[in-house]
Write a protein that holds these residues in place. Structure first.
Motif, PDB file in Angstrom:
ATOM      1  N   PHE A  66       0.832  -1.197   0.000  1.00 36.87           N
ATOM      2  CA  PHE A  66       0.000   0.000   0.000  1.00 36.87           C
ATOM      3  C   PHE A  66       0.869   1.249   0.000  1.00 36.87           C
ATOM      4  O   PHE A  66       0.872   2.032   0.942  1.00 36.87           O
ATOM      5  CB  PHE A  66      -0.977  -0.034   1.177  1.00 36.87           C
ATOM      6  N   THR A  67       1.576   1.441  -1.109  1.00 33.77           N
ATOM      7  CA  THR A  67       2.377   2.643  -1.286  1.00 33.77           C
ATOM      8  C   THR A  67       1.443   3.784  -1.687  1.00 33.77           C
ATOM      9  O   THR A  67       0.257   3.571  -1.972  1.00 33.77           O
ATOM     10  CB  THR A  67       3.429   2.416  -2.381  1.00 33.77           C
ATOM     11  N   THR A  68       1.974   4.980  -1.748  1.00 37.77           N
ATOM     12  CA  THR A  68       1.156   6.137  -2.106  1.00 37.77           C
ATOM     13  C   THR A  68       0.495   5.984  -3.479  1.00 37.77           C
ATOM     14  O   THR A  68      -0.706   6.259  -3.604  1.00 37.77           O
ATOM     15  CB  THR A  68       1.990   7.428  -2.023  1.00 37.77           C
ATOM     16  N   PRO A  69       1.226   5.546  -4.530  1.00 31.87           N
ATOM     17  CA  PRO A  69       0.533   5.374  -5.817  1.00 31.87           C
ATOM     18  C   PRO A  69      -0.600   4.345  -5.746  1.00 31.87           C
ATOM     19  O   PRO A  69      -1.648   4.535  -6.355  1.00 31.87           O
ATOM     20  CB  PRO A  69       1.631   4.888  -6.768  1.00 31.87           C
ATOM     21  N   LEU A 117       0.029  11.158   3.898  1.00 32.71           N
ATOM     22  CA  LEU A 117      -0.728  12.232   4.558  1.00 32.71           C
ATOM     23  C   LEU A 117      -1.571  12.975   3.534  1.00 32.71           C
ATOM     24  O   LEU A 117      -2.763  13.256   3.770  1.00 32.71           O
ATOM     25  CB  LEU A 117       0.235  13.188   5.275  1.00 32.71           C
ATOM     26  N   HIS A 118      -0.977  13.273   2.393  1.00 34.40           N
ATOM     27  CA  HIS A 118      -1.702  13.929   1.303  1.00 34.40           C
ATOM     28  C   HIS A 118      -2.890  13.081   0.862  1.00 34.40           C
ATOM     29  O   HIS A 118      -4.001  13.600   0.682  1.00 34.40           O
ATOM     30  CB  HIS A 118      -0.743  14.180   0.130  1.00 34.40           C
ATOM     31  N   PHE A 119      -2.672  11.777   0.705  1.00 39.40           N
ATOM     32  CA  PHE A 119      -3.761  10.898   0.285  1.00 39.40           C
ATOM     33  C   PHE A 119      -4.911  10.913   1.281  1.00 39.40           C
ATOM     34  O   PHE A 119      -6.068  11.117   0.901  1.00 39.40           O
ATOM     35  CB  PHE A 119      -3.278   9.449   0.094  1.00 39.40           C
ATOM     36  N   TRP A 120      -4.620  10.663   2.550  1.00 37.69           N
ATOM     37  CA  TRP A 120      -5.697  10.528   3.532  1.00 37.69           C
ATOM     38  C   TRP A 120      -6.457  11.828   3.732  1.00 37.69           C
ATOM     39  O   TRP A 120      -7.696  11.810   3.838  1.00 37.69           O
ATOM     40  CB  TRP A 120      -5.169   9.974   4.863  1.00 37.69           C
ATOM     41  N   LEU A 121      -5.765  12.952   3.776  1.00 33.90           N
ATOM     42  CA  LEU A 121      -6.476  14.232   3.919  1.00 33.90           C
ATOM     43  C   LEU A 121      -7.349  14.505   2.695  1.00 33.90           C
ATOM     44  O   LEU A 121      -8.481  14.981   2.825  1.00 33.90           O
ATOM     45  CB  LEU A 121      -5.485  15.373   4.135  1.00 33.90           C
ATOM     46  N   THR A 122      -6.831  14.186   1.516  1.00 35.84           N
ATOM     47  CA  THR A 122      -7.600  14.411   0.297  1.00 35.84           C
ATOM     48  C   THR A 122      -8.768  13.430   0.201  1.00 35.84           C
ATOM     49  O   THR A 122      -9.900  13.827  -0.117  1.00 35.84           O
ATOM     50  CB  THR A 122      -6.692  14.281  -0.947  1.00 35.84           C
TER      51      THR A 122
END
Length: 169
Positions: A7-10, A85-90
């Motif tokens: 579960f990487t960012t991409p 962090l960017h993913f979850w907030l978005t």
């Protein structure tokens, strides 16, 4: 024979794309029914549906591609922590913005009006509009995390190691 899903960012943005596209697509089932579309057509239901599919889902695909291909383009890694962090907030932000719009539409909240305070039957929905407005600012601020990660990583990110033609992260 035994793949392992990481579960990487991409990957998170790719799964987020599928989730948003599916959720938005479920709204299309309702809009495809003439009897329901007559009621929903000029409401926030359409706004939430359209933006989940055409706006946010495609942007999640762009983010997935950017995070995945960045190392190949620049020879440096983006920060995985900032990316997540960017993913979850978005992800939480866009669901918090556009899912309530479906409920606003079901309540008869019209679209294309700048101010809803003149409609007495919508007064009880004002707190939901305020929550959506706050989440818009939080989600927009989360995009600053992406920009910082992008530009910082271009010049200061961890360099890739190339071993026998294979990219090592």
């Amino acid at each position: 024979m035994g793949g392992k899903l990481r579960f990487t960012t991409p990957m998170l943005f790719s799964i987020g794309f599928v989730s948003l596209f599916t959720t938005g697509g479920l709204g299309g089932i309702f809009l495809g029914q003439n009897s329901l579309d007559l009621y929903f057509h000029d409401t926030y239901f359409v706004v939430g549906h359209f933006h989940l599919i055409m706006g946010v889902a495609s942007i999640f695909g762009i983010f997935a591609g950017t995070y995945f291909w960045f190392p190949k383009m620049f020879g440096r890694m983006m920060s995985e922590g900032l990316g997540k962090l960017h993913f979850w907030l978005t992800f939480i932000g866009v669901y918090g913005i556009f899912l309530p719009m479906h409920f606003l539409g079901m309540a008869g909240n019209p679209r294309r009006y700048a101010q809803m305070t003149e409609f007495n039957y919508l007064q009880h929905l004002q707190p939901l509009h305020q929550v959506i407005s706050i989440l818009v600012f939080v989600t927009a601020a989360a995009q600053l995390i992406f920009l910082v990660n992008l530009f910082w990583s271009m010049f200061k990110g961890r360099k890739l190691r190339i071993i026998r033609g294979k990219q090592q992260r």
